[in-house]
Design a protein around this motif. Structure first.
Motif, PDB file in Angstrom:
ATOM      1  N   LEU A 194       0.764  -1.471  -0.122  1.00  0.00           N
ATOM      2  CA  LEU A 194       0.176   0.525  -0.134  1.00  0.00           C
ATOM      3  C   LEU A 194       0.985   2.006   0.288  1.00  0.00           C
ATOM      4  CD1 LEU A 194      -3.045  -1.046   2.104  1.00  0.00           C
ATOM      5  CD2 LEU A 194      -2.923  -0.919   0.338  1.00  0.00           C
ATOM      6  N   GLN A 195       1.892   0.938   0.476  1.00  0.00           N
ATOM      7  CA  GLN A 195       3.430   2.106   0.686  1.00  0.00           C
ATOM      8  C   GLN A 195       3.531   2.697  -0.881  1.00  0.00           C
ATOM      9  OE1 GLN A 195       3.453   0.253   2.963  1.00  0.00           O
ATOM     10  NE2 GLN A 195       3.149   0.631   4.835  1.00  0.00           N
TER      11      GLN A 195
ATOM     12  N   ASP B 181       0.549   4.555  -2.363  1.00  0.00           N
ATOM     13  CA  ASP B 181       0.960   6.180  -2.815  1.00  0.00           C
ATOM     14  C   ASP B 181       1.679   6.719  -3.276  1.00  0.00           C
ATOM     15  OD1 ASP B 181      -1.577   5.179  -0.792  1.00  0.00           O
ATOM     16  OD2 ASP B 181      -0.736   4.681   0.652  1.00  0.00           O
ATOM     17  N   ALA B 182       3.607   6.090  -2.851  1.00  0.00           N
ATOM     18  CA  ALA B 182       4.240   6.696  -3.574  1.00  0.00           C
ATOM     19  C   ALA B 182       4.570   6.429  -4.733  1.00  0.00           C
ATOM     20  CB  ALA B 182       5.665   5.582  -3.134  1.00  0.00           C
TER      21      ALA B 182
ATOM     22  N   LYS C 146      -3.816   8.507  -9.861  1.00  0.00           N
ATOM     23  CA  LYS C 146      -4.585   7.302  -9.145  1.00  0.00           C
ATOM     24  C   LYS C 146      -4.819   6.014  -9.561  1.00  0.00           C
ATOM     25  CE  LYS C 146      -5.800   9.800  -5.756  1.00  0.00           C
ATOM     26  NZ  LYS C 146      -5.230   9.306  -4.501  1.00  0.00           N
ATOM     27  N   CYS C 147      -4.664   5.035  -8.899  1.00  0.00           N
ATOM     28  CA  CYS C 147      -4.699   3.112  -9.819  1.00  0.00           C
ATOM     29  C   CYS C 147      -5.702   3.208 -10.359  1.00  0.00           C
ATOM     30  CB  CYS C 147      -5.032   2.446  -9.119  1.00  0.00           C
ATOM     31  SG  CYS C 147      -3.467   2.305  -8.127  1.00  0.00           S
TER      32      CYS C 147
ATOM     33  N   ALA D 152       9.202   2.334  -0.424  1.00  0.00           N
ATOM     34  CA  ALA D 152       8.218   4.217  -1.442  1.00  0.00           C
ATOM     35  C   ALA D 152       9.786   4.651  -1.696  1.00  0.00           C
ATOM     36  CB  ALA D 152       7.696   4.563  -0.183  1.00  0.00           C
TER      37      ALA D 152
ATOM     38  N   ARG E 150      -3.667  -1.501 -10.019  1.00  0.00           N
ATOM     39  CA  ARG E 150      -3.326  -2.284  -8.496  1.00  0.00           C
ATOM     40  C   ARG E 150      -3.594  -4.082  -8.926  1.00  0.00           C
ATOM     41  NH1 ARG E 150      -5.818  -0.062  -3.046  1.00  0.00           N
ATOM     42  NH2 ARG E 150      -5.310   1.539  -3.525  1.00  0.00           N
TER      43      ARG E 150
ATOM     44  N   GLU F 101       1.107   7.209  -6.596  1.00  0.00           N
ATOM     45  CA  GLU F 101       0.087   7.660  -6.739  1.00  0.00           C
ATOM     46  C   GLU F 101       0.920   9.229  -7.411  1.00  0.00           C
ATOM     47  OE1 GLU F 101      -3.936   5.441  -5.900  1.00  0.00           O
ATOM     48  OE2 GLU F 101      -2.686   6.467  -4.339  1.00  0.00           O
ATOM     49  N   ARG F 102       1.466   9.204  -6.064  1.00  0.00           N
ATOM     50  CA  ARG F 102       2.472  10.563  -6.173  1.00  0.00           C
ATOM     51  C   ARG F 102       3.067  10.870  -6.809  1.00  0.00           C
ATOM     52  NH1 ARG F 102       2.890   9.404  -0.334  1.00  0.00           N
ATOM     53  NH2 ARG F 102       4.824   8.651  -0.686  1.00  0.00           N
TER      54      ARG F 102
END
Length: 150
Positions: free
Chosen positions: A86-87, A90-91, A99-100, A138, A113, A93-94
């Motif tokens: 999940l990290q 998030d990384a 977004k996924c 990440a 994902r 996406e940033r």
């Protein structure tokens, strides 16, 4: 575009049991399944468009919008999830600003994902096209992306 679609479809007999391979072949040629492609496929197999869409939307492998030049798959299977998957999402996406399920504005990357890539021993895992990156953190996501978009 219609000619490209018809050329791909010509390698099939037009039978309904060929629908999924037809969808795959057209998507391989175009990069996604456009409205035009769906109409041509429906016509070729003699099915209503709604039925063809019903089949295509059932499977996550089919895309109705253009995909990026590079496809990124972040594994979130059990091993990857518990080791920081999940990290990694998030990384990603940033770093990508998407977004996924989305594609970057410059059409370089599509991010998604996935449930498993079969590399649990090196979790967490990310695939960029056919390249596998294991034991990812990440903080190293940016390095991975730079290898594919110098």
């Amino acid at each position: 575009m219609e000619e490209r679609i018809r050329t791909v479809l010509a390698s099939f007999e037009g039978k309904r049991n060929d629908l999924i391979p037809m969808l795959q072949a057209v998507q391989d040629e175009l990069g996604h399944l456009s409205d035009t492609a769906m109409k041509e496929i429906a016509s070729y197999v003699g099915m209503p468009e709604s039925k063809v869409y019903g089949v295509a939307t059932f499977y996550s492998q089919f895309y109705f919008e253009p995909r990026g030049e590079h496809e990124i798959k972040v594994c979130l299977g059990t091993a990857c999830h518990v080791t920081g998957g999940l990290q990694i999402v998030d990384a990603m996406e940033r770093e990508l600003g998407v977004k996924c399920g989305g594609t970057t504005c410059d059409q370089k990357f599509s991010l998604e994902r996935v449930n498993c890539v079969g590399a649990c021993a090196i979790a967490p895992v990310v695939m960029v096209d056919d390249d596998v990156y294991g034991r990812l953190e990440a903080k190293t996501v940016k390095e991975v992306l730079e290898k594919h978009a110098p």
